[in-house]
Write an enzyme that holds these catalytic residues in place. Structure first.
Site, mmCIF file in Angstrom:
data_model
loop_
_atom_site.group_PDB
_atom_site.id
_atom_site.type_symbol
_atom_site.label_atom_id
_atom_site.label_comp_id
_atom_site.label_asym_id
_atom_site.label_seq_id
_atom_site.Cartn_x
_atom_site.Cartn_y
_atom_site.Cartn_z
ATOM 1 N N ALA A 13 0.630 -1.348 0.202
ATOM 2 C CA ALA A 13 -0.107 -0.084 -0.017
ATOM 3 C C ALA A 13 0.964 1.233 -0.049
ATOM 4 O O ALA A 13 0.297 2.328 -0.472
ATOM 5 C CB ALA A 13 -1.042 -0.090 1.286
ATOM 6 N N ALA A 14 2.174 1.207 0.597
ATOM 7 C CA ALA A 14 2.973 2.528 0.595
ATOM 8 C C ALA A 14 3.670 2.631 -0.760
ATOM 9 O O ALA A 14 4.574 3.591 -0.887
ATOM 10 C CB ALA A 14 4.001 2.098 1.755
ATOM 11 N N ARG A 93 12.740 -7.693 -9.089
ATOM 12 C CA ARG A 93 14.182 -8.151 -9.479
ATOM 13 C C ARG A 93 15.361 -7.048 -9.364
ATOM 14 O O ARG A 93 15.135 -5.824 -9.739
ATOM 15 C CB ARG A 93 13.930 -8.493 -10.822
ATOM 16 N N GLN A 113 0.364 -14.949 1.974
ATOM 17 C CA GLN A 113 -0.698 -14.147 1.628
ATOM 18 C C GLN A 113 -2.112 -14.947 1.283
ATOM 19 O O GLN A 113 -3.123 -14.875 1.668
ATOM 20 C CB GLN A 113 -0.580 -13.156 0.444
ATOM 21 N N VAL A 130 -1.516 -7.886 -8.867
ATOM 22 C CA VAL A 130 -0.736 -7.187 -9.876
ATOM 23 C C VAL A 130 0.830 -7.150 -9.869
ATOM 24 O O VAL A 130 1.423 -7.087 -10.828
ATOM 25 C CB VAL A 130 -1.017 -5.725 -9.508
ATOM 26 N N ASN A 132 4.372 -8.496 -9.757
ATOM 27 C CA ASN A 132 5.141 -9.422 -10.876
ATOM 28 C C ASN A 132 6.175 -10.307 -10.497
ATOM 29 O O ASN A 132 6.598 -10.179 -9.252
ATOM 30 C CB ASN A 132 5.850 -8.526 -11.853
ATOM 31 N N ASP A 160 -2.294 -4.190 -20.131
ATOM 32 C CA ASP A 160 -2.002 -4.677 -21.688
ATOM 33 C C ASP A 160 -2.881 -4.621 -22.450
ATOM 34 O O ASP A 160 -2.879 -3.956 -23.512
ATOM 35 C CB ASP A 160 -1.417 -6.145 -21.715
ATOM 36 N N HIS A 188 1.596 -11.788 -18.433
ATOM 37 C CA HIS A 188 1.905 -10.592 -18.456
ATOM 38 C C HIS A 188 3.255 -10.351 -18.517
ATOM 39 O O HIS A 188 4.045 -10.196 -17.287
ATOM 40 C CB HIS A 188 1.398 -9.868 -17.113
HETATM 41 N N1 LIG Z 1 0.570 -6.441 -13.746
HETATM 42 C C1 LIG Z 1 0.736 -5.316 -14.103
HETATM 43 O O1 LIG Z 1 0.298 -4.746 -15.243
HETATM 44 C C2 LIG Z 1 2.006 -4.422 -13.510
HETATM 45 C C3 LIG Z 1 2.029 -3.287 -13.878
HETATM 46 C C4 LIG Z 1 2.806 -2.263 -13.305
HETATM 47 C C5 LIG Z 1 3.433 -2.791 -12.170
HETATM 48 N N2 LIG Z 1 3.476 -4.154 -11.797
HETATM 49 C C6 LIG Z 1 4.060 -4.687 -10.790
HETATM 50 O O2 LIG Z 1 3.464 -4.239 -9.528
HETATM 51 C C7 LIG Z 1 4.455 -4.339 -8.278
HETATM 52 C C8 LIG Z 1 4.222 -3.165 -7.509
HETATM 53 O O3 LIG Z 1 4.679 -2.017 -8.192
HETATM 54 P P1 LIG Z 1 5.151 -0.610 -7.496
HETATM 55 O O4 LIG Z 1 5.635 0.427 -8.622
HETATM 56 O O5 LIG Z 1 3.925 -0.178 -6.746
HETATM 57 O O6 LIG Z 1 6.412 -0.903 -6.734
HETATM 58 P P2 LIG Z 1 6.891 -0.338 -5.162
HETATM 59 O O7 LIG Z 1 8.280 -0.927 -5.064
HETATM 60 O O8 LIG Z 1 6.524 1.182 -5.431
HETATM 61 O O9 LIG Z 1 6.023 -0.681 -4.151
HETATM 62 C C9 LIG Z 1 5.826 -1.962 -3.648
HETATM 63 C C10 LIG Z 1 5.443 -1.764 -2.341
HETATM 64 O O10 LIG Z 1 5.172 -3.461 -1.786
HETATM 65 C C11 LIG Z 1 5.720 -3.532 -0.584
HETATM 66 N N3 LIG Z 1 5.935 -4.688 -0.156
HETATM 67 C C12 LIG Z 1 6.842 -5.765 -0.537
HETATM 68 N N4 LIG Z 1 6.888 -6.810 0.246
HETATM 69 C C13 LIG Z 1 5.611 -7.139 0.603
HETATM 70 C C14 LIG Z 1 5.042 -7.932 1.454
HETATM 71 N N5 LIG Z 1 5.276 -9.084 1.620
HETATM 72 N N6 LIG Z 1 3.768 -7.623 1.969
HETATM 73 C C15 LIG Z 1 3.062 -6.096 1.802
HETATM 74 N N7 LIG Z 1 3.783 -5.038 0.967
HETATM 75 C C16 LIG Z 1 5.105 -5.652 0.578
HETATM 76 C C17 LIG Z 1 6.626 -2.467 -0.600
HETATM 77 O O11 LIG Z 1 7.395 -2.355 0.820
HETATM 78 C C18 LIG Z 1 6.591 -1.565 -1.215
HETATM 79 O O12 LIG Z 1 6.019 -0.202 -0.609
HETATM 80 C C19 LIG Z 1 5.721 -4.563 -8.851
HETATM 81 O O13 LIG Z 1 5.972 -6.002 -8.777
HETATM 82 C C20 LIG Z 1 5.636 -4.201 -10.367
HETATM 83 O O14 LIG Z 1 6.454 -5.134 -11.386
HETATM 84 C C21 LIG Z 1 2.530 -4.860 -12.487
HETATM 85 O O1 LIG Z 2 6.892 -3.810 -13.453
HETATM 86 C C1 LIG Z 2 7.425 -4.102 -14.794
HETATM 87 O O2 LIG Z 2 8.142 -4.714 -14.845
HETATM 88 C C2 LIG Z 2 6.255 -3.556 -15.920
HETATM 89 C C3 LIG Z 2 5.098 -3.684 -15.725
HETATM 90 O O3 LIG Z 2 4.427 -4.843 -15.441
HETATM 91 C C4 LIG Z 2 4.200 -2.886 -16.652
HETATM 92 O O4 LIG Z 2 3.801 -3.677 -17.598
HETATM 93 O O5 LIG Z 2 4.212 -1.725 -16.650
#
Ligand SMILES: NC(=O)c1ccc[n+]([C@@H]2O[C@H](COP(=O)([O-])OP(=O)(O)OC[C@H]3O[C@@H](n4cnc5c(N)ncnc54)[C@H](O)[C@@H]3O)[C@@H](O)[C@H]2O)c1
Ligand SMILES: O=C(O)C[C@H](O)C(=O)O
Length: 329
Positions: A13-14, A93, A113, A130, A132, A160, A188
């Site tokens: 959430a943060a 990563r 979880q 969400v 990855n 996407d 994805h």
């Molecule tokens: N599916 C999609 O289309 C898509 C698109 C964009 C990003 N993403 C993915 O979404 C994820 C989050 O992206 P973001 O930019 O918010 O990243 P971010 O690093 O800004 O935030 C991730 C947060 O998750 C928290 N976290 C880590 N482990 C945790 C746990 N065990 N329990 C609860 N919280 C935890 C971290 O403290 C951090 O605040 C990444 O894996 C990113 O690759 C997916």
């Molecule tokens: O966080 C990423 O690796 C990319 C993200 O999944 C996206 O599609 O924007």
């Protein structure tokens, strides 16, 4: 009439997506403008203070629909009575990390979880992953929740889908609202396959309107599939507002249904349709009615599409094998 609030749990959430997501949930965009919500924010212990800051800002918005915010670092508390789980937090990563290391680190997040969801969530829990690698993280969480119907675990490919809508609209000179029945198949990841062969542009077959296989193969597909990397390159951070927007779209559609004559893309457990092995969490074209999604059946898959769907599904199978070997499913 006073409605019972819906409990929405958001992990990570943060983080950046969390910051772009929470205010939209609290304003009613996730479930509907008449649905009150209670938010549960799950974070790792060092990020709890930042989550508290976000909660202060949520308070300061005085959202009429927001009936409470809890912040915790305990998944069992976060998912207690949860109706919707948005699993955003994941282990990114980092330098020198192999793919197996990434899957293992994420197993350490999504397995507990999933178990917490299994043991504490409400009977109608719906989960969107969400974080990855989203499809395989969803598989890990689902495997840890044997008492929850498998179809409640989904992975996000709506970003996407939305990206593909805009690219096709730009190419054909129409508004995105004129494009229907576009599909994202598979993972994805960069192997995903955005399919326009069944899509329509202002009522006409999209592939015929485009009539340019070279654009399709060399421009459209790679642009959509590698858009995440292009955003990271441009912004220095992965997509956040558009990812939050897609999460809102995904859950809103799952709850409120698809429009007549259209469908959306969701990463869902395969029932074997279109040759995708059963149980893999893969993206399909789906319609939604009364809160239940169904895979669109009977689409003819040409050779161009078949090869691309198979390649993405193969990657999903490899990821499943890797997490199986790690004992995560
Ligand atoms: N599916 C999609 O289309 C898509 C698109 C964009 C990003 N993403 C993915 O979404 C994820 C989050 O992206 P973001 O930019 O918010 O990243 P971010 O690093 O800004 O935030 C991730 C947060 O998750 C928290 N976290 C880590 N482990 C945790 C746990 N065990 N329990 C609860 N919280 C935890 C971290 O403290 C951090 O605040 C990444 O894996 C990113 O690759 C997916
Ligand atoms: O966080 C990423 O690796 C990319 C993200 O999944 C996206 O599609 O924007």
């Amino acid at each position: 009439m006073t409605r019972t609030p819906v409990n929405v749990t958001v992990t990570g959430a943060a983080g950046q997506i969390g910051y772009a997501l929470l205010f939209r949930i609290a304003s009613g965009q996730l479930l509907g403008a008449d649905v009150p919500v209670k938010l549960r924010l799950l974070e790792i212990t060092p990020a709890l203070k930042a989550a508290e800051g976000t909660a202060m800002e949520l308070d300061d918005c005085a959202f009429p629909l927001l009936q409470g915010i809890d912040i915790t670092d305990d998944p069992n508390v976060a998912f207690d009575g949860a109706n919707v789980g948005l699993l955003v937090g994941a282990r990114p990563r980092t330098k020198g990390m192999e793919r197996g290391d990434l899957l293992e680190a994420n197993g350490g997040i999504f397995k507990p979880q999933g178990k917490a969801i299994n043991d504490h969530a409400a009977d109608d829990i719906r989960v969107l992953v969400v974080g990855n690698p989203a499809n395989t993280n969803a598989l890990i969480a689902q495997a840890a929740a044997p008492d929850v119907p498998a179809e409640r675990f989904t992975a996000m490919t709506r970003l996407d889908h939305n990206r593909a809508l805009t690219q096709l609209a730009k190419k054909t000179g129409v508004q995105v609202s004129e494009i229907k029945k576009l599909t994202i198949w598979g993972n994805h990841s960069a192997t995903q396959y955005p399919d326009i062969f069944h899509a329509t542009v202002a009522g006409k077959n999209a592939a015929e309107v485009v009539n340019d296989e070279q654009w399709l193969a060399e421009d459209f597909i790679p642009t959509v599939a590698k858009r995440g990397a292009a955003i990271i390159e441009a912004r220095g951070a992965s997509s956040a507002a558009s990812a939050a927007n897609a999460a809102i779209d995904h859950v809103y559609t799952w709850t409120n249904g698809t429009a007549e004559g259209d469908w959306v893309s969701m990463g869902i457990p395969s029932d074997g349709s279109y040759g995708v092995p059963e149980g893999l969490i893969s993206s399909f074209p789906v319609t939604v009615k009364d809160g239940k999604y169904e895979i669109v059946q009977g689409l003819e898959i040409n050779d161009f599409s078949r090869a691309r769907i198979d390649a993405s599904v193969k990657e999903l199978e490899e990821e499943r094998e890797a997490v199986r070997a790690l004992g995560l499913i």
